[in-house]
Design an enzyme around this catalytic site. Structure first.
Site, short mmCIF file in Angstrom:
data_model
loop_
_atom_site.label_atom_id
_atom_site.label_comp_id
_atom_site.label_asym_id
_atom_site.label_seq_id
_atom_site.Cartn_x
_atom_site.Cartn_y
_atom_site.Cartn_z
CB CYS A 146 3.47 7.21 3.33
SG CYS A 146 4.26 6.10 4.49
CB CYS A 169 6.22 -2.60 14.14
SG CYS A 169 5.96 -2.56 12.35
CD GLU A 171 -3.09 -0.67 2.14
OE1 GLU A 171 -2.62 -0.41 3.26
OE2 GLU A 171 -4.27 -0.92 1.94
CB CYS A 217 9.65 -5.74 8.01
SG CYS A 217 11.09 -4.82 8.60
CB CYS A 273 -8.84 -1.55 5.58
SG CYS A 273 -8.11 -0.14 4.88
CB CYS A 332 9.94 -3.07 15.73
SG CYS A 332 11.43 -2.59 14.84
N1 SAH Z 1 10.99 0.23 8.77
C1 SAH Z 1 11.30 1.61 8.77
C2 SAH Z 1 10.24 2.42 8.06
C3 SAH Z 1 8.87 2.40 8.72
S1 SAH Z 1 8.49 4.05 9.20
C4 SAH Z 1 11.47 2.07 10.19
O1 SAH Z 1 11.18 1.30 11.12
O2 SAH Z 1 11.94 3.19 10.39
C5 SAH Z 1 7.08 3.92 10.14
C6 SAH Z 1 7.22 4.42 11.57
O3 SAH Z 1 6.08 3.98 12.31
C7 SAH Z 1 8.44 3.83 12.26
O4 SAH Z 1 9.02 4.79 13.11
C8 SAH Z 1 7.82 2.72 13.08
O5 SAH Z 1 8.65 2.38 14.17
C9 SAH Z 1 6.52 3.31 13.49
N2 SAH Z 1 5.52 2.30 13.89
C10 SAH Z 1 5.50 0.98 13.66
N3 SAH Z 1 4.41 0.39 14.22
C11 SAH Z 1 3.72 1.37 14.82
C12 SAH Z 1 2.51 1.41 15.55
N4 SAH Z 1 1.79 0.31 15.77
N5 SAH Z 1 2.08 2.60 16.02
C13 SAH Z 1 2.79 3.74 15.76
N6 SAH Z 1 3.94 3.77 15.08
C14 SAH Z 1 4.40 2.60 14.61
FE1 SF4 Z 2 10.27 -3.33 10.19
FE2 SF4 Z 2 10.59 -2.38 12.67
FE3 SF4 Z 2 10.12 -0.67 10.62
FE4 SF4 Z 2 8.19 -2.34 11.53
S1 SF4 Z 2 9.13 -0.63 12.66
S2 SF4 Z 2 8.70 -1.94 9.41
S3 SF4 Z 2 9.40 -4.19 12.08
S4 SF4 Z 2 11.90 -2.00 10.92
#
Ligand code: SAH
Ligand code: SF4
Length: 411
Positions: free
Chosen positions: A137, A151, A124, A144, A382, A148
């Site tokens: 975005c 996430c 998306e 991935c 969605c 994390c």
């Molecule tokens: N993988 C890369 C790019 C993703 S950016 C990264 O981790 O930086 C998207 C942002 O949203 C990241 O900072 C991620 O940590 C954050 N994120 C992930 N899951 C989330 C959630 N459930 N609620 C809020 N932010 C979240």
């Molecule tokens: Fe991958 Fe972590 Fe970014 Fe989520 S927040 S997309 S698990 S790197």
């Protein structure tokens, strides 16, 4: 009110089908100028001495005019256009669904060919219009490899890296759908910035870790910022990483875009739990890489993303530790209210706590906007997925959308 166009419906689908990429023909989107020239020569349709001129012509049509069909390239002879069409494509990928939120946020669900993944993949892209800018975005991977803990994308296995073409296709198609190329109309009622480009900013904050797909991301962003083509300012492109330290310097040196770091914790014990890549590249190394980021200055700050997790990282002591950790780094802090997903044990911090945290950081001299989630209504919509399609599971999609919309950065 939510508008959702399921493009699998007859009619809407037909309109796009003609332009959908036939899998057998290679795309010219995503090649460097030199590769483009070589492809034309290798196909035997352009003599060597014309390669440079022809690739410049094509570059202009593909990236300035946004043309997705050789037939519209009017200054190229009919015969050559037919030859080009026989060997190559500049068509857009398949859009499975387009959704439009009441606040103007748009979401496109793209389907790309398997390219070794076993079955077609879906990702998306989200468009967030604001007063003076429109942010797209973009995703860099399907799934991935990192995990994390807050996430949901992290609980999905990596399916595959996106190609340069697929990364750029998100931008080109987004601009198509918003009428953001010369001589195109913006759809009636679309919410877009009052002036200037409809897509003025890009954030690599969709699905995936962009620095684990470095070469494709680099190539795509260099094409997106090419002054004779898509021409997006590098200051308006932000790449977000969870902290792949060895590639951070290269990002500044070789791509030259703005950097965002998914920090989320100020000590190694907690960051090891939240962002496990921290075990490999701990905070000390991450912060050192930030200090050494090429081009860093007060006018070109690093954005630190910090997700607000109730009773985990949201105390005033955490705010103090954050200010101390970032001391001396030209920084913006982006507080992201946690978006819960089914099965998570985390909760979003109370609003009052987030405000107190933000106040402390503001008083310490940092701009620290709290990201108001956008397009919430289309997240809800969605859920209406068709069981026969090969889409991501509903929970996976909800979590991804929440993440993209909440974390879309400050660029
Ligand atoms: N993988 C890369 C790019 C993703 S950016 C990264 O981790 O930086 C998207 C942002 O949203 C990241 O900072 C991620 O940590 C954050 N994120 C992930 N899951 C989330 C959630 N459930 N609620 C809020 N932010 C979240
Ligand atoms: Fe991958 Fe972590 Fe970014 Fe989520 S927040 S997309 S698990 S790197």
């Amino acid at each position: 009110m939510t508008l959702s166009f399921d493009l699998t419906a007859e009619g809407a689908r037909d309109a796009l089908r003609a332009r959908a990429t036939p899998a057998e023909k290679p795309s010219l989107i995503g090649l460097t100028r030199a590769e483009l020239g070589a492809a034309l020569v290798d196909a035997g349709i352009v003599p060597e001495r014309q390669a440079k001129m022809r690739s410049q012509q094509l570059w202009h049509w593909m990236y300035v005019r946004g043309v997705s069909d050789f037939a519209h390239m009017f200054n190229i002879s009919k015969d050559l256009r037919a030859e080009l069409d026989k060997h190559f494509t500049v068509a857009r990928p398949e859009i499975v669904e387009e959704q439009i939120s009441a606040d103007g946020t748009r979401k496109w669900l793209f389907r790309f060919p398997p390219r070794g993944a076993g079955r077609p993949v879906e990702i998306e892209t989200v468009y967030i219009p604001e007063e003076g800018r429109g942010t797209l975005c973009i995703s860099s991977q399907v799934g991935c490899t990192l995990t994390c803990s807050f996430c949901h994308t992290g609980t999905q296995k990596l399916v595959r890296n996106l190609t340069t073409e697929e990364i750029l296709a998100q931008l080109l198609t987004g601009r198509d759908r918003l009428g953001d190329f010369p001589d195109r109309d913006t759809p009636d009622g679309a919410i877009v910035p009052a002036e200037g480009r409809k897509v003025s900013n890009i954030v690599m904050m969709g699905m995936g870790e962009p620095l684990y797909n470095f070469e494709a991301v680099k190539k795509a962003l260099l094409i997106a910022s090419d002054g004779d083509g898509l021409s997006l300012s590098k200051r308006r492109i932000t790449l977000s990483t969870s902290g792949v330290v060895p590639e951070i310097f290269r990002t500044g040196e070789e791509i030259g875009v703005m950097l965002a770091i998914s920090l989320h914790a100020t000590n190694d014990d907690l960051r090891d739990l939240l962002v496990p890549i921290n075990k490999k590249y701990p905070l000390k190394e991450l912060i050192a890489a930030c200090r050494a980021y090429p081009g860093l200055s007060n006018a070109r700050r690093i954005t630190f993303e910090y997700v607000m997790l109730k009773d985990v990282n949201d105390s005033l002591d955490d705010a103090k530790a954050l200010v101390k950790l970032l001391k001396g780094i030209p920084a913006k802090i982006n507080l992201i209210p946690f978006n819960p997903w089914p099965g998570t044990n985390y909760q979003c911090s109370d609003w009052e706590t987030i405000e107190k945290f933000a106040d402390y950081i503001n008083n310490a001299g940092y701009a620290s906007p709290i990201r108001t989630p956008r397009g919430r209504d289309i997240l809800a919509a969605c859920g209406q997925l068709k069981s026969e399609s090969e889409r991501m599971r509903k929970v996976d999609r909800l979590a991804l959308e929440a993440m993209m919309i909440a974390g879309h950065g400050e660029a």
